[in-house]
Design a protein around this motif. Structure first.
Motif, short mmCIF file in Angstrom:
data_model
loop_
_atom_site.label_atom_id
_atom_site.label_comp_id
_atom_site.label_asym_id
_atom_site.label_seq_id
_atom_site.Cartn_x
_atom_site.Cartn_y
_atom_site.Cartn_z
N GLU A 3 0.86 -1.18 0.00
CA GLU A 3 0.00 0.00 0.00
C GLU A 3 0.90 1.23 0.00
O GLU A 3 1.40 1.66 1.04
N THR A 4 1.13 1.78 -1.18
CA THR A 4 2.10 2.87 -1.31
C THR A 4 1.65 4.16 -0.61
O THR A 4 2.47 5.04 -0.36
N ALA A 5 0.38 4.26 -0.27
CA ALA A 5 -0.08 5.43 0.47
C ALA A 5 0.53 5.47 1.87
O ALA A 5 0.53 6.52 2.52
N HIS A 6 1.07 4.34 2.31
CA HIS A 6 1.71 4.26 3.63
C HIS A 6 3.21 4.50 3.55
O HIS A 6 3.94 4.14 4.48
N CYS A 7 3.68 5.04 2.43
CA CYS A 7 5.11 5.24 2.23
C CYS A 7 5.42 6.73 2.06
O CYS A 7 4.76 7.42 1.29
N GLU A 8 6.40 7.19 2.81
CA GLU A 8 6.88 8.56 2.71
C GLU A 8 8.12 8.55 1.82
O GLU A 8 9.19 8.12 2.26
N LEU A 9 7.98 8.98 0.57
CA LEU A 9 9.08 8.92 -0.39
C LEU A 9 9.82 10.25 -0.46
O LEU A 9 9.28 11.29 -0.10
N ALA A 10 11.08 10.18 -0.93
CA ALA A 10 11.94 11.36 -1.00
C ALA A 10 11.97 12.04 0.36
O ALA A 10 11.82 13.26 0.49
N CYS A 11 12.16 11.24 1.38
CA CYS A 11 12.01 11.70 2.75
C CYS A 11 13.05 11.01 3.64
O CYS A 11 13.42 9.87 3.39
N GLU A 12 13.51 11.71 4.67
CA GLU A 12 14.48 11.15 5.60
C GLU A 12 14.07 11.40 7.04
O GLU A 12 13.30 12.32 7.33
N LEU A 13 14.59 10.58 7.92
CA LEU A 13 14.39 10.73 9.34
C LEU A 13 15.36 11.79 9.85
O LEU A 13 16.56 11.69 9.64
N THR A 14 14.84 12.83 10.50
CA THR A 14 15.71 13.93 10.94
C THR A 14 15.88 13.99 12.45
O THR A 14 16.91 14.46 12.94
N GLN A 15 14.89 13.51 13.20
CA GLN A 15 14.98 13.59 14.65
C GLN A 15 14.16 12.47 15.28
O GLN A 15 13.09 12.11 14.78
N ILE A 16 14.66 11.93 16.41
CA ILE A 16 13.93 10.90 17.15
C ILE A 16 13.92 11.29 18.62
O ILE A 16 14.96 11.65 19.19
N GLN A 17 12.74 11.22 19.23
CA GLN A 17 12.60 11.46 20.66
C GLN A 17 11.88 10.28 21.29
O GLN A 17 11.05 9.64 20.66
N ARG A 18 12.21 10.02 22.56
CA ARG A 18 11.59 8.91 23.27
C ARG A 18 10.56 9.45 24.25
O ARG A 18 10.86 10.31 25.08
N ASN A 19 9.34 8.97 24.12
CA ASN A 19 8.28 9.33 25.05
C ASN A 19 8.31 8.34 26.21
O ASN A 19 7.96 7.18 26.04
N GLN A 20 8.72 8.78 27.40
CA GLN A 20 8.89 7.88 28.53
C GLN A 20 7.56 7.56 29.22
O GLN A 20 7.44 6.51 29.85
#
Length: 285
Positions: A74-91
């Motif tokens: 299901e390509t609608a669930h894909c973010e293309l031409a895109c990168e992960l820039t930041q990750i935070q942890r919700n404790q």
């Protein structure tokens, strides 16, 4: 933008990430793929190279194999031409909040990195230096071109044979010994390709007009020195605990695991295992 919540965020839309997505769908888990290219399929997406020994797929090209896999996604669930820039942890409610380069924010219970690997070359990028396997990379070479093939593994051996069939004059150099499979080694001997052994030092002189090495001139150099697994995980220290152990909610699969004998089937098998592990963990949660 409003956060989008999923069970699993998959970083990488190659064969590993796509296979994992299919398994997660079958297990009833929600997912999202983040792919830095504008298309799915990774390096195989445009490869005309025939894949060997894929059960049920005789003589299928990488491009056609990936097209069949993408057709089930299901390509609608894909973010293309895109990168992960930041990750935070919700404790409070353990989950990962991930910021993407397209401005979206994703919240996921589990993260999976399937970013693959890149071909290795000790030489500076140049128009006449071809790095890594792929028929599309050598398609522009012409009959009579003198090509220096560097490497002693299966990729180097197979591409040396292909280049010879294309009418190129091939010289193959290995650092210490030929590491190709016995079948390819026999084909190399039968082909009478100019095969040489050298030490670690390789003073390759690259110019706009060609390649020079040890006083000999070539039109192109083709480098097949293997792959370097992606190290993108280390860009995000939050993924690691106090003893530098990666979080139990983070998974790595495919070429990023540095397998001894990397191949497509191994990556797909790992994806299936990771999907089952995630499903089991989410059921426990």
């Amino acid at each position: 933008m409003t956060d989008h919540c999923v069970d699993v965020l998959i970083i990488g839309g190659g064969v590993g990430g796509l296979t994992l997505a299919q398994w997660l769908t079958g297990l009833g888990r929600s997912w999202r793929i983040v792919e830095r290219e504008a298309y799915l399929g990774g390096p195989l997406a445009h490869s005309q190279y025939v894949l060997k020994w894929i059960p049920g797929w005789p003589a299928v090209s990488g491009r056609d194999y990936m097209a069949a896999i993408v057709a089930g996604i299901e390509t609608a669930h894909c973010e293309l031409a895109c990168e992960l820039t930041q990750i935070q942890r919700n404790q409070i409610d353990p989950a990962w909040r991930c910021q993407l380069s397209n401005g979206r924010a994703m919240v996921a219970k589990k993260l999976v990195f399937a970013c693959g690997a890149a071909p290795v070359s000790p030489f500076a990028p140049a128009e006449r230096v071809i790095v890594g396997p792929g028929l599309q990379k050598i398609a522009h070479l012409q009959t009579g071109d003198r090509v220096l093939v560097l490497g002693g593994g299966d990729n180097a051996a197979e591409h040396a044979l292909i280049l010879q069939e294309m009418g190129c004059s091939v010289v193959m150099l290995v650092r210490h010994a030929l590491r190709a499979s016995s079948v390819l080694a026999q084909q190399l001997r039968a082909s009478q390709i100019d095969f040489r052994v050298y030490g670690d030092a390789l003073p390759l002189n690259v110019s706009a007009s060609g390649i020079e090495l040890f006083g000999e001139s070539y039109d192109y150099a083709a480098v097949y020195y293997g792959y370097q697994p992606s190290t993108v995980v280390t860009d995000f220290p939050v993924l690691y605990g106090p003893e530098q152990q990666i979080s139990r909610d983070v998974f790595i699969l495919g070429d990023m695991t540095g397998p001894t004998y990397p191949n497509i089937l191994l990556t797909q098998g790992q994806a299936a295992v990771v999907a089952k592990q995630i499903d089991h963990a989410l059921s426990g949660d």
